[in-house]
Motif scaffolding. Structure first.
Motif, mmCIF file in Angstrom:
data_model
loop_
_atom_site.group_PDB
_atom_site.id
_atom_site.type_symbol
_atom_site.label_atom_id
_atom_site.label_comp_id
_atom_site.label_asym_id
_atom_site.label_seq_id
_atom_site.Cartn_x
_atom_site.Cartn_y
_atom_site.Cartn_z
ATOM 1 N N LEU A 169 6.719 12.890 -6.066
ATOM 2 C CA LEU A 169 5.996 11.762 -6.660
ATOM 3 C C LEU A 169 4.665 11.663 -6.531
ATOM 4 O O LEU A 169 3.677 11.318 -7.285
ATOM 5 C CB LEU A 169 6.750 10.547 -6.446
ATOM 6 N N VAL A 170 4.269 11.976 -5.196
ATOM 7 C CA VAL A 170 2.813 12.072 -4.619
ATOM 8 C C VAL A 170 2.115 13.445 -5.319
ATOM 9 O O VAL A 170 1.025 13.026 -5.678
ATOM 10 C CB VAL A 170 2.887 12.229 -2.999
ATOM 11 N N TRP A 171 2.761 14.349 -5.501
ATOM 12 C CA TRP A 171 2.004 15.472 -6.058
ATOM 13 C C TRP A 171 1.863 15.013 -7.500
ATOM 14 O O TRP A 171 0.846 15.439 -8.034
ATOM 15 C CB TRP A 171 2.890 16.570 -6.049
ATOM 16 N N LYS A 172 2.663 14.232 -8.006
ATOM 17 C CA LYS A 172 2.595 13.814 -9.627
ATOM 18 C C LYS A 172 1.491 12.700 -9.502
ATOM 19 O O LYS A 172 1.022 12.222 -10.520
ATOM 20 C CB LYS A 172 3.914 13.592 -9.863
ATOM 21 N N GLN A 173 1.046 12.287 -8.546
ATOM 22 C CA GLN A 173 0.062 11.125 -8.479
ATOM 23 C C GLN A 173 0.780 9.838 -9.139
ATOM 24 O O GLN A 173 0.212 8.893 -9.486
ATOM 25 C CB GLN A 173 -1.253 11.312 -9.214
ATOM 26 N N TRP A 174 2.126 9.818 -8.588
ATOM 27 C CA TRP A 174 2.704 8.488 -9.173
ATOM 28 C C TRP A 174 3.040 7.817 -7.770
ATOM 29 O O TRP A 174 4.106 7.982 -7.026
ATOM 30 C CB TRP A 174 4.019 8.755 -9.835
ATOM 31 N N LYS A 175 1.967 7.388 -7.397
ATOM 32 C CA LYS A 175 2.032 6.893 -5.885
ATOM 33 C C LYS A 175 2.364 5.149 -5.895
ATOM 34 O O LYS A 175 2.395 4.823 -4.601
ATOM 35 C CB LYS A 175 0.585 6.952 -5.470
ATOM 36 N N ARG A 176 2.271 4.704 -6.903
ATOM 37 C CA ARG A 176 2.642 3.213 -6.834
ATOM 38 C C ARG A 176 4.011 2.918 -7.199
ATOM 39 O O ARG A 176 4.440 3.265 -8.503
ATOM 40 C CB ARG A 176 1.621 2.320 -7.569
ATOM 41 N N TRP A 177 5.041 2.466 -6.390
ATOM 42 C CA TRP A 177 6.338 2.537 -6.433
ATOM 43 C C TRP A 177 6.813 0.938 -6.682
ATOM 44 O O TRP A 177 6.504 0.187 -5.795
ATOM 45 C CB TRP A 177 7.158 3.124 -5.373
ATOM 46 N N LEU A 178 7.796 0.779 -7.490
ATOM 47 C CA LEU A 178 8.578 -0.524 -7.492
ATOM 48 C C LEU A 178 9.742 -0.146 -6.894
ATOM 49 O O LEU A 178 10.658 0.748 -7.572
ATOM 50 C CB LEU A 178 8.735 -0.953 -8.759
ATOM 51 N N LEU A 179 10.044 -0.593 -5.590
ATOM 52 C CA LEU A 179 11.412 -0.251 -4.912
ATOM 53 C C LEU A 179 12.594 -1.218 -5.328
ATOM 54 O O LEU A 179 12.481 -2.381 -4.999
ATOM 55 C CB LEU A 179 11.117 -0.035 -3.440
ATOM 56 N N VAL A 180 13.574 -0.834 -5.860
ATOM 57 C CA VAL A 180 14.769 -1.765 -6.202
ATOM 58 C C VAL A 180 16.079 -1.357 -5.348
ATOM 59 O O VAL A 180 16.384 0.010 -5.370
ATOM 60 C CB VAL A 180 15.039 -1.771 -7.872
ATOM 61 N N THR A 181 16.283 -2.015 -4.546
ATOM 62 C CA THR A 181 17.683 -1.851 -3.657
ATOM 63 C C THR A 181 18.756 -2.474 -3.983
ATOM 64 O O THR A 181 18.835 -3.819 -4.381
ATOM 65 C CB THR A 181 17.034 -2.026 -2.123
ATOM 66 N N GLY A 182 20.001 -1.856 -3.975
ATOM 67 C CA GLY A 182 21.191 -2.353 -3.945
ATOM 68 C C GLY A 182 21.506 -3.379 -2.863
ATOM 69 O O GLY A 182 20.835 -3.429 -1.727
ATOM 70 N N SER A 183 22.722 -4.132 -2.812
ATOM 71 C CA SER A 183 22.900 -5.102 -1.687
ATOM 72 C C SER A 183 23.971 -4.574 -0.574
ATOM 73 O O SER A 183 24.219 -5.151 0.350
ATOM 74 C CB SER A 183 23.593 -6.147 -2.241
ATOM 75 N N HIS A 184 24.475 -3.146 -0.929
ATOM 76 C CA HIS A 184 25.539 -2.799 0.117
ATOM 77 C C HIS A 184 24.526 -2.032 1.086
ATOM 78 O O HIS A 184 23.468 -1.583 1.118
ATOM 79 C CB HIS A 184 26.314 -1.687 -0.400
ATOM 80 N N ALA A 238 6.533 -7.444 -12.731
ATOM 81 C CA ALA A 238 6.179 -6.398 -11.732
ATOM 82 C C ALA A 238 4.764 -6.221 -11.569
ATOM 83 O O ALA A 238 4.091 -6.166 -12.801
ATOM 84 C CB ALA A 238 6.962 -5.042 -11.535
ATOM 85 N N PRO A 239 3.993 -5.929 -10.360
ATOM 86 C CA PRO A 239 2.733 -5.555 -10.179
ATOM 87 C C PRO A 239 2.594 -4.158 -10.811
ATOM 88 O O PRO A 239 3.623 -3.535 -10.870
ATOM 89 C CB PRO A 239 2.345 -5.699 -8.795
ATOM 90 N N ALA A 240 1.314 -3.708 -11.253
ATOM 91 C CA ALA A 240 1.161 -2.341 -11.668
ATOM 92 C C ALA A 240 1.838 -1.379 -10.945
ATOM 93 O O ALA A 240 1.476 -1.519 -9.542
ATOM 94 C CB ALA A 240 -0.323 -2.296 -11.822
ATOM 95 N N TYR A 241 2.619 -0.516 -11.417
ATOM 96 C CA TYR A 241 3.282 0.336 -10.715
ATOM 97 C C TYR A 241 3.608 1.891 -11.789
ATOM 98 O O TYR A 241 3.325 1.745 -12.762
ATOM 99 C CB TYR A 241 4.760 -0.061 -10.264
ATOM 100 N N ASP A 242 3.705 2.885 -10.834
ATOM 101 C CA ASP A 242 3.718 4.244 -11.661
ATOM 102 C C ASP A 242 5.298 4.655 -11.902
ATOM 103 O O ASP A 242 5.598 5.224 -12.803
ATOM 104 C CB ASP A 242 3.202 5.260 -10.994
ATOM 105 N N VAL A 243 6.177 4.426 -10.973
ATOM 106 C CA VAL A 243 7.516 4.739 -11.139
ATOM 107 C C VAL A 243 8.410 3.600 -10.448
ATOM 108 O O VAL A 243 8.342 3.238 -9.355
ATOM 109 C CB VAL A 243 7.667 6.218 -10.508
ATOM 110 N N LEU A 244 9.607 3.445 -10.971
ATOM 111 C CA LEU A 244 10.434 2.750 -10.261
ATOM 112 C C LEU A 244 11.394 3.474 -9.594
ATOM 113 O O LEU A 244 12.020 4.629 -10.142
ATOM 114 C CB LEU A 244 11.417 2.036 -11.342
ATOM 115 N N VAL A 245 11.477 3.264 -8.300
ATOM 116 C CA VAL A 245 12.443 4.261 -7.338
ATOM 117 C C VAL A 245 13.516 3.055 -6.964
ATOM 118 O O VAL A 245 13.363 1.863 -6.516
ATOM 119 C CB VAL A 245 11.528 4.308 -6.009
ATOM 120 N N ALA A 246 14.767 3.739 -7.399
ATOM 121 C CA ALA A 246 15.896 2.671 -7.039
ATOM 122 C C ALA A 246 16.634 3.362 -5.924
ATOM 123 O O ALA A 246 17.060 4.557 -5.694
ATOM 124 C CB ALA A 246 16.869 2.924 -8.255
ATOM 125 N N ALA A 247 17.322 2.421 -4.953
ATOM 126 C CA ALA A 247 18.357 2.849 -3.900
ATOM 127 C C ALA A 247 19.552 2.200 -4.323
ATOM 128 O O ALA A 247 19.691 1.233 -3.897
ATOM 129 C CB ALA A 247 17.726 2.413 -2.634
#
Lengths: 402, 355
Positions: A169-184, A238-247
């Motif tokens: 993601l960093v190589w791709k210059q997608w450096k701003r992440w929106l992180l969404v995490t599950g509750s487990h 969401a604030p400006a972001y490049d990629v949504l990262v889900a956990a």
């Protein structure tokens, strides 16, 4: 070949004397060396959001069986014979008890168990000369504060997976992440690894959100209508972001996100672009042949757990052919020693980190159709091995093997 | 340029047409070709002193599904031939009439008519052929079938399958001993060089080498067998008489991590004094002393360097660079890369016609 030498010596020493006994001895001398490998797997199959991700009943075991076949093809030239003893563990069953049953029959046990069960098994087997090969648990703590000298980790850690994704993601210059995490808990552990990776490789988490698991079925007849309304709303403002990262290791929401985010953004992590040790689509570096053999055996393509099991059994086979031995201690010493490496269709040789017995390996990035990239990415350098840019490195380790 | 040139002036058969367009100053103009047979000996002797000679190299392009034809006089691609899916192993037949190319994903070996430069037939190679080797007479072909742990034996004249040998997991490298008595097959996951008696088609020895052995090459006097191990990162030197590893060539390129050094193709000069080893993603060809087995020099070539072939006069060595889609030309005496030729997508194998 050793068998043939023995046979020759026997035949020569006894020839002309008592022929019948000589023949009997020679037959015994040519018997192959038997190497049994145990497999402790979860008997229950987890539910996934996509029916395409639903694991087969022989997930993992099929990979182990293929490696047994491969080892035996080699073994016929070295007079070695490999067998797998499969022992499924039900959810309410004591894994340590099941391990005890296997312990008398083998020096190596593949384990696809949750972290706590794995530790219990490892401690129960301590001092009995048995090595566990962890093929399922990605928990970093098993390689750090809770590491054990009788456990070799073939599965990658969450931090290795997260680092492999982050580098791309960093190589791709997608450096701003929106992180969404599950509750487990396991979702939160993956989110921890992703946060660590963002810091290490220069990405920024612009905002974090939690997706609560309120229960309910993974799949329903008219679910798609509801999901289409939920997901855009959940991801808006969401604030400006490049990629949504889900956990979302628990398979509660991540696969609902692609194409449904409020802003048109790619999804990565537990859906979209996923980091993994292996993928059914992998066909580079000679993997086509492996996939073909697997298809012939299991009537499906090979997934990550299959591959982790294949690698674990191949490691034992590799040790047996290099040492020309079936003795568990000899094989374990070889695996833990400086000369052990193994080829596993990932473009580079794999070896063990001697400080915590974790298998170094590239991380594939797959989108469910294709292999998009393979980490480590170009330019992420390391003084020992670029594979050590993935996961917790020697200077940071909390592991004291004992 | 569509005329075939590999036979050119060196052809023992004067009725064959010559290749045209040779550079000025080079010997053997077209008229020499029509001379009587008595002059042939003299013409042939000239080849040994000529400064450069036109040969034709055929390069298989694994992704492009094509074969690029290179003129070694002008170092240009003169023709691109469409072939089947995933062409890799490639070699001229001994009579020079055909180029065999293994198209693995089509489960066959295609025969390219070297004159017409088009596919004219296929061979029943067995599934997923990759590398193959033929005997000195060009009568028997041995093919590695990666998918089913088999070596297929073919009668090249009748173009039929005449037998097979079960070997280790993923057979790849194939090479006959100079006396033709032993076939070497390397198996990539079993990590062995299998010694197969060509008379009985039985395995007579298995020599363990490092991980993922990909290519085997004999010295012309049969005194040494070299086997490259791609993932192991070494070349094993095997004594073919004792059938055991007697030494290992290791490589170290400053500034390059050891995992990137992945030896594949090997070429040995006829006098056995110099070896060349392609190092894959290390983007280097190593030059190795054939006697001491010390690495003398690393030549920078293209990305993921695979296989290599000498021109018959051993003046040049052509190597295929998979990822950079080109072929590097090495001046063997000067030990320098003198030229890079753009070919098709992911070039893999290479063969050059013998005069």
């Amino acid at each position: 070949m050793g068998g043939h030498v023995v046979l020759g010596v026997l035949t020569r020493s006894l020839i002309g004397a008592i022929g019948l006994i000589a023949a009997a001895n020679a037959a015994r001398a040519a018997d192959p060396v038997d190497i049994a490998i145990g497999y402790l797997g979860r008997a229950s199959v987890p539910q996934t959001l996509s029916p395409l991700d639903q694991p087969a009943a022989d997930d993992g075991v099929a990979g182990a069986n293929l490696a047994i076949e491969d080892n035996n093809t080699t073994g016929k030239f070295l007079n070695q014979r490999f067998t797998l003893i499969d022992r499924g563990v039900k959810d309410d069953e004591d894994a340590a008890q099941a391990a005890n049953e296997l312990a008398g029959k083998t020096g190596f046990i593949l384990a696809d168990l949750p972290a706590d069960a794995l530790l219990k098994v490892a401690d129960g087997l301590r001092g009995r000369g048995i090595t566990l090969l962890n093929i399922g648990a990605t928990d970093d703590r098993l390689r750090e504060q809770d590491c054990r000298a009788n456990v070799i980790h073939v599965a990658p850690t969450r931090s290795m997976l997260a680092d492999g994704l982050a580098q791309y993601l960093v190589w791709k210059q997608w450096k701003r992440w929106l992180l969404v995490t599950g509750s487990h808990d396991n979702d939160k552990l993956f989110a921890d690894a992703l946060r660590r990776a963002a810091t290490r490789f220069g990405a920024k988490i612009v905002e974090e959100r939690t997706f609560e698991d309120t229960g309910g079925a993974r799949r329903t007849d008219s679910g798609v209508t509801l999901i289409q309304r939920q997901m855009p709303v959940f991801t808006q403002k969401a604030p400006a972001y490049d990629v949504l990262v889900a956990a979302d290791e628990s398979e509660v929401f991540a696969d609902y996100l692609p194409y449904r985010t409020w802003d048109p953004r790619p999804v990565a992590g537990s859906a979209g672009l996923r980091p993994t040790s292996w993928d059914p689509a992998q066909d580079q570096w000679g993997a086509t042949q492996l996939q073909n053999r697997f298809m012939k055996l299991a009537s499906r393509r090979m997934d990550a757990l299959d591959m982790q099991a294949w690698m674990a059994v191949r490691m034992v086979g590799e040790a047996a052919s290099r040492t020309n031995s079936g003795d568990a201690k000899t094989l374990t010493d070889y695996l833990k020693g400086p000369n052990f490496t193994i080829a596993a269709f990932k473009g580079t040789r794999l070896s063990l980190r001697d400080w915590n017995l974790q298998l170094r390996q590239p991380i594939l990035l797959a989108d469910g159709r294709m292999i998009v990239s393979v980490s480590p990415q170009e330019g992420f350098l390391h003084q020992v091995s670029e594979l050590d840019t993935l996961g917790v490195d020697r200077p940071e380790t909390k592991c004291k093997l004992q | 340029m569509e005329s075939f040139r590999y036979r050119s002036a060196f052809s023992p058969r004067p009725e064959e047409p010559a290749g045209g367009g040779r550079l000025e100053g080079r010997p053997r103009p077209r008229k020499y070709l029509s001379v009587a047979a008595s002059l042939l000996a003299a013409a042939l002797s000239l080849t040994t002193i000529s400064p450069a000679s036109a040969y034709v190299a055929f390069v298989s392009n694994e992704k492009g599904n094509t074969v690029s034809v290179i003129d070694t006089d002008t170092w240009t691609v003169t023709k691109t031939i469409k072939v089947g899916q995933r062409p890799r192993g490639i070699a001229f037949t001994r009579d020079g009439k055909f180029v065999m190319v293994a198209v693995g994903d089509d489960d066959t070996i295609q025969l390219i008519d070297a004159k017409k430069m088009e596919i004219v037939d296929t061979l029943p190679s067995g599934p997923d052929p990759e590398l193959f080797t033929q005997d000195a007479q060009g009568k028997t072909l041995y093919v590695a079938n990666e998918n089913d742990n088999t070596v297929t034996v073919l009668d090249l004249e009748k173009r039929v399958r005449i037998g097979d040998v079960q070997v280790g997991v993923e057979p790849e490298g194939m090479m006959l001993s100079p006396d033709g008595k032993i076939l070497i097959c390397t198996s990539e996951t079993t990590n062995m060089a299998h010694f197969i008696d060509t008379a009985t088609r039985k395995i007579v020895a298995n020599v363990l080498v490092d991980a993922r052995p990909r290519y085997a090459e004999f010295k012309t006097d049969g005194s040494e067998l070299w086997v490259s191990a791609e993932i192991g990162g070494t070349v094993s030197i095997i004594d073919p008489a004792k059938r055991e590893v007697t030494g290992k060539i290791k490589f170290a390129v400053p500034g390059l991590r050891s995992e990137a050094i992945q030896p594949v193709g090997i070429a040995l000069t006829k006098d056995g004094k110099t070896g060349f080893v392609a190092l894959g993603p290390a983007t280097r060809v190593a030059i190795v002393d054939g006697t001491t087995h010390e690495v003398k020099k690393y030549l920078l070539v293209g990305q993921r360097v695979w296989h290599m072939e000498f021109t018959p006069d051993e003046k040049y060595l052509l190597v295929t660079n998979g990822v950079s889609n080109d072929v590097s030309v090495i001046d063997v005496a000067a030990q320098k890369v003198i030229k890079t030729i753009q070919v098709g997508e992911l070039p893999w194998g290479i063969t050059i016609a013998q005069p």
